[in-house]
Design a protein around this motif. Structure first.
Motif, PDB file in Angstrom:
ATOM      1  N   SER A   1      61.766-107.809   8.733  1.00  0.00           N
ATOM      2  CA  SER A   1      62.513-106.673   9.299  1.00  0.00           C
ATOM      3  C   SER A   1      63.064-106.990  10.683  1.00  0.00           C
TER       4      SER A   1
ATOM      5  N   SER B   1      67.839-111.114  10.710  1.00  0.00           N
ATOM      6  CA  SER B   1      69.088-110.855   9.991  1.00  0.00           C
ATOM      7  C   SER B   1      69.859-112.167   9.944  1.00  0.00           C
TER       8      SER B   1
ATOM      9  N   GLU C   1      62.591-113.511  -1.132  1.00  0.00           N
ATOM     10  CA  GLU C   1      62.529-112.204  -0.481  1.00  0.00           C
ATOM     11  C   GLU C   1      63.715-112.012   0.464  1.00  0.00           C
TER      12      GLU C   1
ATOM     13  N   HIS D   1      66.830-111.100  -1.460  1.00  0.00           N
ATOM     14  CA  HIS D   1      66.833-109.684  -1.851  1.00  0.00           C
ATOM     15  C   HIS D   1      67.120-108.782  -0.650  1.00  0.00           C
ATOM     16  N   ALA D   2      66.548-109.135   0.514  1.00  0.00           N
ATOM     17  CA  ALA D   2      66.727-108.297   1.704  1.00  0.00           C
ATOM     18  C   ALA D   2      68.149-108.358   2.238  1.00  0.00           C
ATOM     19  N   TRP D   3      68.794-109.539   2.091  1.00  0.00           N
ATOM     20  CA  TRP D   3      70.154-109.742   2.596  1.00  0.00           C
ATOM     21  C   TRP D   3      71.057-110.134   1.419  1.00  0.00           C
TER      22      TRP D   3
END
Length: 367
Positions: A27, A30, A47, A50-52
Motif C-alpha cells: 500500500s 506505486s 500480488e 493485481h494491485a497495479w
C-alpha cells in the motif's frame, strides 16, 4: 490475499518472510513499471500485478528450476506480469525495484543486485530491499553506499529499506571475474559471476574431481551442474577429439561456461540450460561428471545420479565428489554397477558404471 498462498493443489505455500514484508507494505508503493526477484514463488510479483493492473511487472530468477516452480504454481498469471529466467534483471527503466533478500545469501550477489537495481531505476524511482534479519546492519550499509536517500522500517520478521534514486552512479563496479587455473600442467582461463558455483576460484572438491577423471581421445563427456565451467574446460582440453556438453539450471552458469570456452578458444564444448535432467545426446556419453551441492539434503545428488544414468551409454562411467560418502554407498547401487570410493584429503570421489539393462529412470521422483 488467498491467491498468494494456495497452490493449484490447494496446499498452503506462504511467501518467505522477506517477501511477505514487501507484500504487506504494498500500500506504500506505486509503479507503472516494476522489477523484482523472489526467493519463493513470485508472490510479490503476482500480488503487484493485481494491485497495479495497468503496470508492467517482471520477476527474474537466475535458476530455471525455481522459475519453473513459480510458473507451475500460477497456472493463470495476470497478463501484466512475466516470470522469467535470465542472467540479469530485465534491462529496462522502471519506477520500482523490489529485492527480497536472505540474511544468509551470497554477499557479492546482494551487492550486485543492489547496484543493478539502482541502474534500472529512473531518477526518483525507489528500490525496496528486505531482509529476514530484524537486527540487520550489513544490508543497510550496502544500500547506504549506493543510495543517498535511504529509509527503513523494522518488523518482527525482518527489515525493509527504501532507497530513492537521486543521481546516477559515478562508478559502476563489475562483479564478474576472470581467473586462471592449471590442469595437467596446462594454464586454463575461466570466467565467473556472483550466484554461480564457484565464483572467483576452483574449490577443493572440484580440484579432486579433476584429478580423478581419466579422459581418453574422442570421449564424450557430460558435466552435470557445470557452475562456472571449470571441470568442463579441463575435460575439453584433456585429449584429442574430446567433446564436452555442460549443463546447469543456472542461466549465469551457462553464460560463464560459454565465456570460458571463448577465453580458451574451444569449439568442442557445448552448453545447455536445463532443469529437467534429460539432456541432448541421451545414452551416448562415455563419462558424466558432477559436484552436487550439499543443500536440499541429497535431493539434488539423487537428481544428478538419475540424470547421469539417463545420459550415459551402457558401460559409461559417472564420477561425483562429496564429503559425505555414506549416502552414495547406500544409494548408488540402485542405478550403477561396480560402485567404488576413493578418499582424497577429506573428499571422496565416487564412481559407478551404467548397466546395460535399457531401463529408464523416472526423473520426476528425483526432483
Amino acid at each position: 490475499m488467498k491467491r498468494m498462498y494456495a497452490s493449484p493443489q490447494g496446499e498452503e505455500v506462504p511467501p518467505y518472510p522477506q517477501e511477505a514484508i514487501l507484500i504487506g507494505a504494498m500500500s506504500q508503493m506505486s509503479a507503472s513499471r516494476a522489477l523484482c526477484t523472489s526467493p519463493g514463488l513470485a508472490q510479490f510479483a503476482v500480488e503487484a500485478a493485481h494491485a497495479w493492473p495497468h503496470a508492467s511487472v517482471a520477476c527474474t530468477y537466475f535458476d530455471l528450476f525455481r522459475a519453473s516452480l513459480a510458473l507451475k504454481h500460477w497456472p493463470v498469471l495476470p497478463t501484466n506480469v512475466r516470470i522469467e529466467c535470465s542472467i540479469d534483471l530485465a534491462d529496462e527503466e522502471v519506477d520500482l525495484v523490489a529485492l527480497p533478500l536472505s540474511a544468509s545469501g551470497e554477499a557479492e550477489l546482494t551487492r550486485e543486485l543492489i547496484q543493478v537495481g539502482h541502474e534500472r531505476l529512473r531518477l526518483g524511482g525507489k528500490l525496496y530491499a528486505t531482509t529476514n534479519n530484524p537486527d540487520d546492519t550489513w544490508l543497510r550499509d550496502q544500500l547506504g553506499n549506493i543510495f543517498r536517500k535511504l529509509n527503513h522500517q523494522v518488523f518482527p520478521s525482518g527489515v525493509m529499506y527504501v532507497g530513492t534514486k537521486t543521481e546516477r552512479l559515478k562508478r559502476v563496479r563489475s562483479f564478474s571475474c576472470e581467473f586462471a587455473f592449471r590442469d595437467c600442467g596446462r594454464l586454463i582461463h575461466a570466467f565467473s559471476r556472483p550466484g554461480v558455483f564457484s565464483h572467483r576460484r576452483v574449490d577443493a572438491g572440484t580440484r579432486h574431481l579433476m584429478n580423478a577423471m581419466q579422459i581418453g581421445p574422442n570421449a564424450r563427456v557430460l558435466d552435470i551442474g557445470c557452475g562456472a565451467g571449470v571441470v568442463s574446460l579441463a575435460a575439453a582440453l584433456r585429449a584429442e577429439g574430446v567433446t564436452v556438453h555442460a549443463v546447469d539450471s543456472n542461466a549465469r552458469a551457462i553464460q560463464c561456461t560459454q565465456r570460458g570456452a571463448e577465453l580458451n578458444d574451444l569449439d568442442n564444448l557445448t552448453t545447455e540450460l536445463s532443469a529437467a535432467g534429460r539432456y541432448s545426446g541421451t545414452r551416448t556419453y562415455d563419462m558424466a561428471l558432477a559436484n552436487p551441492p550439499y543443500y536440499a539434503g541429497f535431493r539434488i545428488a539423487k537428481h544428478f545420479l538419475a540424470a547421469g544414468r539417463e545420459a550415459l551409454r551402457p558401460g559409461g562411467r559417472i564420477l561425483l565428489v562429496t564429503k559425505r560418502p555414506d549416502w552414495y554407498q547406500q544409494n548408488m547401487p540402485a542405478w550403477y554397477e561396480n560402485v567404488t570410493l576413493s578418499e582424497r584429503k577429506g573428499y571422496y570421489v565416487v564412481e559407478g558404471a551404467c548397466p546395460d539393462d535399457g531401463a529408464s529412470v523416472d526423473m520426476v521422483d528425483t526432483l
